[in-house]
Design a protein around this motif. Structure first.
Motif, PDB file in Angstrom:
ATOM      1  N   VAL A  77      51.642 -18.745  20.123  1.00 61.25           N
ATOM      2  CA  VAL A  77      51.780 -20.118  19.658  1.00 61.25           C
ATOM      3  C   VAL A  77      50.457 -20.798  19.381  1.00 61.25           C
ATOM      4  O   VAL A  77      50.420 -21.885  18.821  1.00 61.25           O
ATOM      5  CB  VAL A  77      52.564 -20.968  20.691  1.00 61.25           C
ATOM      6  N   ALA A  78      49.349 -20.177  19.778  1.00 62.92           N
ATOM      7  CA  ALA A  78      48.070 -20.857  19.649  1.00 62.92           C
ATOM      8  C   ALA A  78      47.455 -20.623  18.281  1.00 62.92           C
ATOM      9  O   ALA A  78      47.688 -19.623  17.640  1.00 62.92           O
ATOM     10  CB  ALA A  78      47.114 -20.374  20.729  1.00 62.92           C
ATOM     11  N   PRO A  79      46.618 -21.548  17.806  1.00 65.81           N
ATOM     12  CA  PRO A  79      45.899 -21.328  16.586  1.00 65.81           C
ATOM     13  C   PRO A  79      44.756 -20.354  16.809  1.00 65.81           C
ATOM     14  O   PRO A  79      44.597 -19.808  17.867  1.00 65.81           O
ATOM     15  CB  PRO A  79      45.378 -22.734  16.232  1.00 65.81           C
ATOM     16  N   SER A  80      43.942 -20.140  15.780  1.00 64.17           N
ATOM     17  CA  SER A  80      42.828 -19.224  15.905  1.00 64.17           C
ATOM     18  C   SER A  80      41.897 -19.698  16.999  1.00 64.17           C
ATOM     19  O   SER A  80      41.932 -20.839  17.431  1.00 64.17           O
ATOM     20  CB  SER A  80      42.064 -19.153  14.583  1.00 64.17           C
ATOM     21  N   HIS A  81      40.993 -18.779  17.442  1.00 67.27           N
ATOM     22  CA  HIS A  81      40.128 -19.098  18.573  1.00 67.27           C
ATOM     23  C   HIS A  81      39.301 -20.343  18.292  1.00 67.27           C
ATOM     24  O   HIS A  81      39.179 -21.228  19.135  1.00 67.27           O
ATOM     25  CB  HIS A  81      39.216 -17.903  18.851  1.00 67.27           C
ATOM     26  N   ARG A  82      38.730 -20.420  17.091  1.00 68.22           N
ATOM     27  CA  ARG A  82      37.907 -21.581  16.771  1.00 68.22           C
ATOM     28  C   ARG A  82      38.750 -22.839  16.709  1.00 68.22           C
ATOM     29  O   ARG A  82      38.364 -23.895  17.240  1.00 68.22           O
ATOM     30  CB  ARG A  82      37.192 -21.339  15.443  1.00 68.22           C
ATOM     31  N   GLN A  83      39.904 -22.762  16.065  1.00 68.75           N
ATOM     32  CA  GLN A  83      40.794 -23.931  15.988  1.00 68.75           C
ATOM     33  C   GLN A  83      41.248 -24.347  17.377  1.00 68.75           C
ATOM     34  O   GLN A  83      41.249 -25.524  17.733  1.00 68.75           O
ATOM     35  CB  GLN A  83      42.021 -23.591  15.143  1.00 68.75           C
ATOM     36  N   GLN A  84      41.661 -23.354  18.174  1.00 70.68           N
ATOM     37  CA  GLN A  84      42.185 -23.651  19.501  1.00 70.68           C
ATOM     38  C   GLN A  84      41.127 -24.311  20.367  1.00 70.68           C
ATOM     39  O   GLN A  84      41.398 -25.305  21.055  1.00 70.68           O
ATOM     40  CB  GLN A  84      42.673 -22.368  20.166  1.00 70.68           C
ATOM     41  N   SER A  85      39.890 -23.765  20.350  1.00 73.17           N
ATOM     42  CA  SER A  85      38.825 -24.326  21.173  1.00 73.17           C
ATOM     43  C   SER A  85      38.533 -25.759  20.767  1.00 73.17           C
ATOM     44  O   SER A  85      38.385 -26.647  21.607  1.00 73.17           O
ATOM     45  CB  SER A  85      37.561 -23.477  21.038  1.00 73.17           C
ATOM     46  N   ARG A 132      35.422 -13.073   3.891  1.00 75.93           N
ATOM     47  CA  ARG A 132      34.991 -14.467   3.767  1.00 75.93           C
ATOM     48  C   ARG A 132      34.499 -15.021   5.100  1.00 75.93           C
ATOM     49  O   ARG A 132      33.409 -15.607   5.183  1.00 75.93           O
ATOM     50  CB  ARG A 132      36.152 -15.326   3.256  1.00 75.93           C
ATOM     51  N   ALA A 133      35.301 -14.824   6.156  1.00 78.26           N
ATOM     52  CA  ALA A 133      34.970 -15.404   7.457  1.00 78.26           C
ATOM     53  C   ALA A 133      33.738 -14.755   8.080  1.00 78.26           C
ATOM     54  O   ALA A 133      32.946 -15.425   8.745  1.00 78.26           O
ATOM     55  CB  ALA A 133      36.168 -15.279   8.403  1.00 78.26           C
ATOM     56  N   SER A 134      33.562 -13.432   7.888  1.00 80.35           N
ATOM     57  CA  SER A 134      32.403 -12.754   8.471  1.00 80.35           C
ATOM     58  C   SER A 134      31.102 -13.215   7.830  1.00 80.35           C
ATOM     59  O   SER A 134      30.046 -13.181   8.463  1.00 80.35           O
ATOM     60  CB  SER A 134      32.549 -11.237   8.333  1.00 80.35           C
ATOM     61  N   ALA A 135      31.158 -13.645   6.582  1.00 78.43           N
ATOM     62  CA  ALA A 135      29.965 -14.197   5.939  1.00 78.43           C
ATOM     63  C   ALA A 135      29.580 -15.537   6.555  1.00 78.43           C
ATOM     64  O   ALA A 135      28.402 -15.873   6.663  1.00 78.43           O
ATOM     65  CB  ALA A 135      30.203 -14.350   4.437  1.00 78.43           C
ATOM     66  N   GLU A 136      30.589 -16.311   7.000  1.00 74.00           N
ATOM     67  CA  GLU A 136      30.330 -17.603   7.625  1.00 74.00           C
ATOM     68  C   GLU A 136      29.896 -17.444   9.076  1.00 74.00           C
ATOM     69  O   GLU A 136      29.115 -18.246   9.588  1.00 74.00           O
ATOM     70  CB  GLU A 136      31.583 -18.482   7.559  1.00 74.00           C
ATOM     71  N   GLU A 137      30.435 -16.426   9.771  1.00 70.21           N
ATOM     72  CA  GLU A 137      30.136 -16.213  11.189  1.00 70.21           C
ATOM     73  C   GLU A 137      29.706 -14.757  11.415  1.00 70.21           C
ATOM     74  O   GLU A 137      30.437 -13.976  12.016  1.00 70.21           O
ATOM     75  CB  GLU A 137      31.359 -16.526  12.042  1.00 70.21           C
ATOM     76  N   PRO A 138      28.516 -14.386  10.958  1.00 70.10           N
ATOM     77  CA  PRO A 138      28.102 -12.982  11.056  1.00 70.10           C
ATOM     78  C   PRO A 138      27.922 -12.490  12.482  1.00 70.10           C
ATOM     79  O   PRO A 138      27.985 -11.279  12.728  1.00 70.10           O
ATOM     80  CB  PRO A 138      26.766 -12.965  10.291  1.00 70.10           C
ATOM     81  N   ASP A 139      27.702 -13.396  13.441  1.00 69.32           N
ATOM     82  CA  ASP A 139      27.476 -12.989  14.827  1.00 69.32           C
ATOM     83  C   ASP A 139      28.747 -12.947  15.649  1.00 69.32           C
ATOM     84  O   ASP A 139      28.703 -12.672  16.851  1.00 69.32           O
ATOM     85  CB  ASP A 139      26.469 -13.943  15.494  1.00 69.32           C
ATOM     86  N   ASP A 140      29.869 -13.245  15.042  1.00 64.57           N
ATOM     87  CA  ASP A 140      31.136 -13.226  15.767  1.00 64.57           C
ATOM     88  C   ASP A 140      31.414 -11.820  16.297  1.00 64.57           C
ATOM     89  O   ASP A 140      31.236 -10.820  15.596  1.00 64.57           O
ATOM     90  CB  ASP A 140      32.263 -13.669  14.829  1.00 64.57           C
ATOM     91  N   GLU A 141      31.860 -11.729  17.551  1.00 63.14           N
ATOM     92  CA  GLU A 141      32.043 -10.432  18.197  1.00 63.14           C
ATOM     93  C   GLU A 141      33.106  -9.590  17.500  1.00 63.14           C
ATOM     94  O   GLU A 141      32.968  -8.371  17.368  1.00 63.14           O
ATOM     95  CB  GLU A 141      32.437 -10.643  19.664  1.00 63.14           C
TER      96      GLU A 141
END
Length: 668
Positions: free
Chosen positions: A21-29, A556-565
Motif C-alpha cells: 500500500v505504500a508509495p515509492s521509498h522517496r515518496q513514502q519518506s 530515467r530515474a538512475s540518471a537523476e539518482e546515480p548513487d541510489d543503492e
C-alpha cells in the motif's frame, strides 16, 4: 530461537503489507516525514487553540464566548478563499521545477490574493449591521475587526501555498504555530484589559497579521523574470468550490446554532465543536503533505494511488487515537475544564456530545482526504458533490434543530452518505487498476520440455543461497545446491525446506496445479513479461510492471539518482558473469503475459546494457496454471492479497529450521 523466528516472520509480514500500500521509498519518506512535521505542529496548534478557547470561555462566560466564537468562525469561513489561493499556489509551484517559474507563479497569485482581500473586507464592513443583527451580536464593530483579519488572511494563503509547494513543511508548521500563539497571548492580554469579546476577535486578527509578515517563501521575482504563468480558470473554480463546501460543513453548524439557540446554549455547542476543529486540523496536516506530492507526481506522469492509501491509513490512525483519548477522559475533566457555567441540564455530559461530534467530523475528514487527492490529480467532480452536501447540511439543520444533539445527528447521517459517494469509486479504482490488464499484451511462448517442481525449486535456491539466513548451513549444503541430485527424495525435501526458510510465503502462493516447463521465448515475447510486483519494483514501475516500461523508468530515474543503492546493484549485476542464468516465470498459459518470479534484477540489469542478448544469456523456466490469477504475485487485487494475508497467518507457526535440522541429520 522460536521467538526470534516469529519476530522475523512478523517483521517480514509487516513489510510485505507496507509494500502493498505504500508509495515509492522517496515518496513514502517525504510523505511520512512531511506529515509528521505538520502533525506535530498541528498538535501544538490544536493545544494552543484549545487554550485560547478555554481562556475566552472562562473569562467571558457562555454568552461572551458565543459572540467571540461566531465572529472567529466567520473569519474561518473566509478561509474558503484563503485555502483556494493556497491550494492552487501549492499545486502549481509543486508542478514546476525551476526557481524562476515558481517565483512567477507565487508573485502573480499573491497580487491577485490582495485584490480579493480588499474586496472581501470592504463587503464585510458595508454589511456589518446586517450580520451583527442576524447573529445577535451586541456590537457591529466586531465585524470591522473581522474585516481587518480577512484583509491579511487571503494573501496569507498565497504565501503558505508557496511554502507548501516547495515542500518546506517545517517552515509551514512554524507559521501555523506563530498564528495560534499570537491569538492565544493576545486574547489573554486584551480581555484582561477589558475589551471583552472584541479583545478575543482582535487577537485573532493580530495572529493572522503576524503570520502573514513572517511567512517566508524564499521566492523573489527578479525584474528580468518576465514569465507569465497563470492558473487555469477551472483550477481556481475547483478550489473555490471545494473550500466553500468545506468551510460550510465545518463551521455553519456553529453559526446556525448561534442563530437558533440562546447565547448560553450556543456557547455550549461551540465548546463541543472544539473537538471537531482538532480533528480537522490533524487530518488537514496529512492533506497538506499529500497534496503537493501527489500534484508533483501527476505532473511527471506518474501514478500515485498508494499516496492516497497511505494518507487514509494515517488519518484513520489519528482518528483512532483521538477517539480513544476522548472516551478514556473522565467526564468530570471536561466539566472542570470549561467551568460550571457550561454544565446545562437536558444535554447530559459534555463528553457524550463530544463523542458524537467527533464521529461526525471524523467521517468527514476521510472525505476531505479523498477529495483533496482527486483535486491534486485532475479537475474533481467530487468538489461539487461536497458543495451539494454543504447545502443539504444547512437545509437539514433548518429542518431539524429541536436540540443540539439533533443538529449533530443531521451531520453524522449526511457525512456518512458523502463519504460513501466520494470514496467508493476512487478506492475501487485504486485497488482494481493496480495491475495492468491481463489481455493487454499477448505472446507465443514455446514449451521445450516439462520439468518437475523439484528442479524449479533447485534453480530458485541457487540464487537465494548467498543470503545471511543460510549462513549456519552453508558448508553443509553447498554441494546439494550447486549440483543437485533430483532423484534423491531427501535432497529434494531439504532443498524445499531451505527455500521455505526465505521464500516460503512466496512459493506457497502458487496454485497447487502449477506445471513447470523449460520454455523458449522470442524477442516479441518480452513485451508480455512483467517484473515482480513488490518492494523496490513498485518504486520504479510508475503504474506499469511490464519489463520494457520498468527498464525505461530505471534509465530515467538512475540518471537523476546515480548513487541510489538499487540502481547501483543493477549496474554491478550487469557486469557480473557469475550470476545464475536461470530465470523463473509464472503465467496462465502460453499466450498471456508472464511475471518474473525470480530473476528480476538480472533481467533488468541485462536489458539496461544489452537488451538484444537477454534471450541468449538466460534460460527460462515457467510455471503455468489456469488458476494463476489467484496468486498475488501474478495478479494483485483485494482477493489475492486477502488470500496472501490468510496464508501468512496460517503458516506463521511453521518453522522450516526444524525440518532443515532433521533432514541434515538424516543426511549425515
Amino acid at each position: 530461537m522460536q521467538i526470534r523466528r516469529l519476530a522475523k516472520a512478523f517483521s517480514s509480514q509487516f513489510k510485505s503489507i507496507i509494500y502493498e500500500v505504500a508509495p515509492s521509498h522517496r515518496q513514502q519518506s517525504r510523505l511520512l516525514s512531511g506529515s509528521f512535521i505538520l502533525l506535530s505542529a498541528s498538535v501544538l496548534v490544536g493545544v494552543m487553540n484549545l487554550l485560547y478557547n478555554l481562556v475566552v470561555a472562562h473569562m467571558l462566560g457562555p454568552e461572551g464566548f458565543s459572540h467571540a466564537t461566531v465572529v472567529y468562525t466567520l473569519l474561518v469561513v473566509s478561509s474558503a478563499v484563503t485555502l483556494s489561493v493556497q491550494v492552487v499556489c501549492a499545486k502549481m509551484v509543486a508542478s514546476h521545477d525551476s526557481y524562476e517559474e515558481k517565483a512567477a507563479i507565487y508573485s502573480g497569485l499573491h497580487w491577485k490574493a490582495w485584490k480579493l482581500a480588499i474586496v472581501a473586507s470592504v463587503c464585510l464592513i458595508l454589511a456589518k449591521d446586517f450580520i451583527a443583527k442576524y447573529l445577535n451580536l451586541p456590537d457591529s464593530r466586531l465585524i470591522v475587526l473581522l474585516a481587518l483579519g480577512t484583509a491579511f488572511y487571503i494573501p496569507l494563503g498565497a504565501r503558505r501555498g508557496a511554502i507548501q509547494g516547495k515542500y518546506a513543511f517545517r517552515v509551514f508548521g512554524i507559521n501555523l504555530m506563530l498564528e495560534a500563539f499570537i491569538r492565544l497571548l493576545g486574547a489573554w492580554v486584551l480581555i484582561r484589559l477589558g475589551m471583552g469579546a472584541a479583545g478575543a476577535v482582535l487577537a485573532g486578527a493580530l495572529g493572522v497579521m503576524m503570520a502573514y509578515f513572517f511567512a517566508f517563501t524564499g521566492l523573489k521575482r527578479e525584474p528580468e523574470n518576465k514569465l507569465q504563468i497563470t492558473a487555469h480558470f477551472r483550477e481556481g473554480v475547483q478550489a473555490n468550490i471545494f473550500f466553500i463546501g468545506m468551510v460550510i460543513i465545518n463551521n455553519f453548524d456553529i453559526v446556525l446554532a448561534k442563530h437558533f439557540f440562546p447565547a448560553e446554549e450556543a456557547g455550549l455547542y461551540a465548546a463541543v465543536g472544539l473537538v471537531g476543529r482538532v480533528i480537522i486540523i490533524c487530518a488537514w496536516s496529512v492533506v497538506n503533505a499529500m497534496f503537493p506530492m501527489s500534484a508533483g507526481e501527476k505532473a511527471k506522469g506518474r501514478q500515485s494511488n498508494s499516496i492516497l492509501l497511505t494518507s487514509l491509513a494515517m488519518v484513520l490512525g489519528i482518528l483512532g487515537l483521538l477517539f480513544l483519548s476522548i472516551w478514556l477522559t473522565p467526564s468530570n475533566f471536561w466539566d472542570a475544564t470549561f467551568g460550571k457555567s457550561f454544565q446545562m441540564t437536558g444535554y447530559g455530559s459534555l463528553q457524550s456530545l463530544m463523542i458524537l461530534y467527533a464521529l461526525s467530523t471524523g467521517i468527514y475528514s476521510l472525505s476531505i482526504v479523498v477529495i483533496s487527492y482527486e483535486m491534486s490529480r485532475k479537475i474533481a467532480n467530487t468538489a461539487w458533490v461536497q458543495l451539494a452536501f454543504s447545502g443539504a447540511l444547512i437545509f437539514g439543520i433548518y429542518m431539524f434543530h429541536d436540540s443540539l444533539r439533533q443538529i449533530i445527528w443531521v451531520q453524522v447521517v449526511l457525512m456518512t452518505i458523502l463519504l460513501a459517494i466520494v470514496a467508493v469509486p476512487i478506492l475501487w479504482s485504486s485497488f482494481m487498476s493496480e495491475a495492468p490488464p491481463l489481455q493487454e499484451v499477448r505472446g507465443n511462448i514455446r514449451r521445450l520440455r516439462p520439468i518437475t517442481e523439484q528442479e524449479a525449486v533447485a534453480e530458485f535456491l541457487k540464487n537465494e543461497i548467498y543470503h545471511e539466513e543460510f549462513d549456519p548451513y552453508r558448508s553443509k549444503i553447498e554441494r546439494l545446491v550447486s549440483t543437485p541430485n533430483l532423484e534423491n527424495a531427501d535432497e529434494n525435501a531439504l532443498r524445499k525446506a531451505l527455500l521455505y526458510l526465505r521464500r516460503g510465503a512466496m512459493w506457497r502462493e502458487l496454485p497447487d496445479d502449477t506445471k513447470w516447463f523449460e520454455v523458449e521465448m522470442a524477442t516479441t515475447d518480452l513485451a508480455g513479461v512483467r517484473v515482480f510486483p513488490r518492494a523496490q519494483w513498485r518504486r520504479v514501475s510508475q503504474g506499469s510492471f511490464y519489463l520494457y516500461d520498468v527498464v525505461q523508468e530505471i534509465r530515467r530515474a538512475s540518471a537523476e539518482e546515480p548513487d541510489d543503492e538499487f540502481f547501483s546493484k543493477l549496474r554491478r549485476l550487469s557486469n557480473d558473469e557469475t550470476v545464475n542464468r536461470t530465470v523463473l516465470l509464472i503465467g496462465l498459459n502460453d499466450t498471456e503475459p508472464v511475471t518474473i518470479l525470480d530473476g528480476n534484477h538480472r533481467i533488468a540489469a541485462s536489458m539496461l546494457v544489452a537488451p538484444e542478448t537477454v534471450l541468449k544469456r538466460f534460460r527460462f523456466l515457467c510455471g503455468f496454471s489456469p488458476r494463476m490469477n489467484e496468486c498475488c504475485w501474478y495478479e494483485t487485487n483485494m482477493t489475492t492479497l486477502w488470500r496472501y494475508a490468510k496464508n501468512r497467518m496460517r503458516y506463521m507457526p511453521y518453522d522450516p529450521e526444524v525440518d532443515i535440522g532433521r533432514l541434515l541429520q538424516n543426511a549425515s
